[in-house]
Write an enzyme that holds these catalytic residues in place. Structure first.
Site, PDB file in Angstrom:
ATOM      1  N   LYS A   9       0.818  -1.209   0.000  1.00  0.00           N
ATOM      2  CA  LYS A   9       0.000   0.000   0.000  1.00  0.00           C
ATOM      3  C   LYS A   9       0.860   1.271   0.000  1.00  0.00           C
ATOM      4  CE  LYS A   9      -3.951  -2.204   2.283  1.00  0.00           C
ATOM      5  NZ  LYS A   9      -4.853  -2.143   3.451  1.00  0.00           N
ATOM      6  N   PHE A  57     -15.657   2.567   6.745  1.00  0.00           N
ATOM      7  CA  PHE A  57     -14.274   2.929   6.434  1.00  0.00           C
ATOM      8  C   PHE A  57     -14.002   3.086   4.938  1.00  0.00           C
ATOM      9  CE2 PHE A  57     -14.482  -1.724   6.799  1.00  0.00           C
ATOM     10  CZ  PHE A  57     -13.967  -2.111   5.563  1.00  0.00           C
ATOM     11  N   ARG A  85      -2.030 -14.802   4.451  1.00  0.00           N
ATOM     12  CA  ARG A  85      -2.780 -14.109   5.504  1.00  0.00           C
ATOM     13  C   ARG A  85      -2.061 -14.262   6.848  1.00  0.00           C
ATOM     14  NH1 ARG A  85      -6.817 -10.794   3.928  1.00  0.00           N
ATOM     15  NH2 ARG A  85      -7.969 -11.239   5.806  1.00  0.00           N
ATOM     16  N   THR A  91      -5.392  -7.330  10.511  1.00  0.00           N
ATOM     17  CA  THR A  91      -5.579  -6.001   9.924  1.00  0.00           C
ATOM     18  C   THR A  91      -5.100  -4.908  10.868  1.00  0.00           C
ATOM     19  OG1 THR A  91      -7.486  -6.826   8.700  1.00  0.00           O
ATOM     20  CG2 THR A  91      -7.304  -4.441   8.916  1.00  0.00           C
ATOM     21  N   ASN A 112      -2.064   0.027   7.082  1.00  0.00           N
ATOM     22  CA  ASN A 112      -1.522  -1.243   7.566  1.00  0.00           C
ATOM     23  C   ASN A 112      -0.602  -1.938   6.562  1.00  0.00           C
ATOM     24  OD1 ASN A 112      -3.317  -2.296   5.725  1.00  0.00           O
ATOM     25  ND2 ASN A 112      -4.694  -3.173   7.239  1.00  0.00           N
ATOM     26  N   HIS A 115      -2.092  -5.420   1.553  1.00  0.00           N
ATOM     27  CA  HIS A 115      -3.367  -6.106   1.313  1.00  0.00           C
ATOM     28  C   HIS A 115      -3.065  -7.551   0.952  1.00  0.00           C
ATOM     29  CE1 HIS A 115      -7.287  -7.020  -0.578  1.00  0.00           C
ATOM     30  NE2 HIS A 115      -6.575  -7.628  -1.510  1.00  0.00           N
TER      31      HIS A 115
END
EC number: 2.7.4.6
Length: 140
Positions: A9, A57, A85, A91, A112, A115
């Site tokens: 991100k 959000f 994951r 998260t 965070n 993704h």
């Protein structure tokens, strides 16, 4: 072999963590079969995260994801979705396990770092959003 999609991100790019995070991904046994640096517009970020449109959000997420460059990648490994994951962590970095990408590098639940697709089905849909078939190259 299963595939998953990740996005480094804008906060990851801003913090100059592309190399560190990519190294963790490869050391965990994932093959990078597609990778690019791009910048999402508000429209493309909104389309990518359309599944969250009714969530509180959503607006903040679209703003954040269009705030700077990001690095989408398609990763390949046995059990790729679940293993990835686990590697990235919860998260919310405060809830993430020690040694996970988010525990090490993320600042908040909203920013965070990374993704990861939540299912093989979504990984295929999300991968097609960023990459044409000819951009996915597996090297043995």
């Amino acid at each position: 072999m299963e595939r998953t999609l990740t996005i480094l991100k804008p906060d990851c790019v801003r913090k100059q963590l592309i190399g560190a995070v990519t190294n963790m991904i490869e050391r965990a046994g994932f093959r990078i079969v597609a990778m690019k640096k791009t910048r999402l517009t508000k429209e493309t970020a909104g389309a990518f995260y359309a599944v969250h449109k009714e969530r509180p959000f959503y607006g903040e997420l679209v703003e954040f994801m269009s705030s700077g460059p990001c690095v989408p990648m398609i990763l390949e490994k046995e059990n790729a979705v679940a293993d990835f994951r686990t590697l990235i962590g919860a998260t919310d970095p405060a809830q993430a396990d020690e040694g996970t990408i988010r525990k090490l590098y993320a600042d908040s639940k909203g920013e965070n770092i990374i993704h990861g697709s939540d299912s093989a089905e979504n990984a295929a849909i999300e991968s097609a959003f960023f990459f044409a078939a000819e951009e996915v190259v597996r090297v043995d």
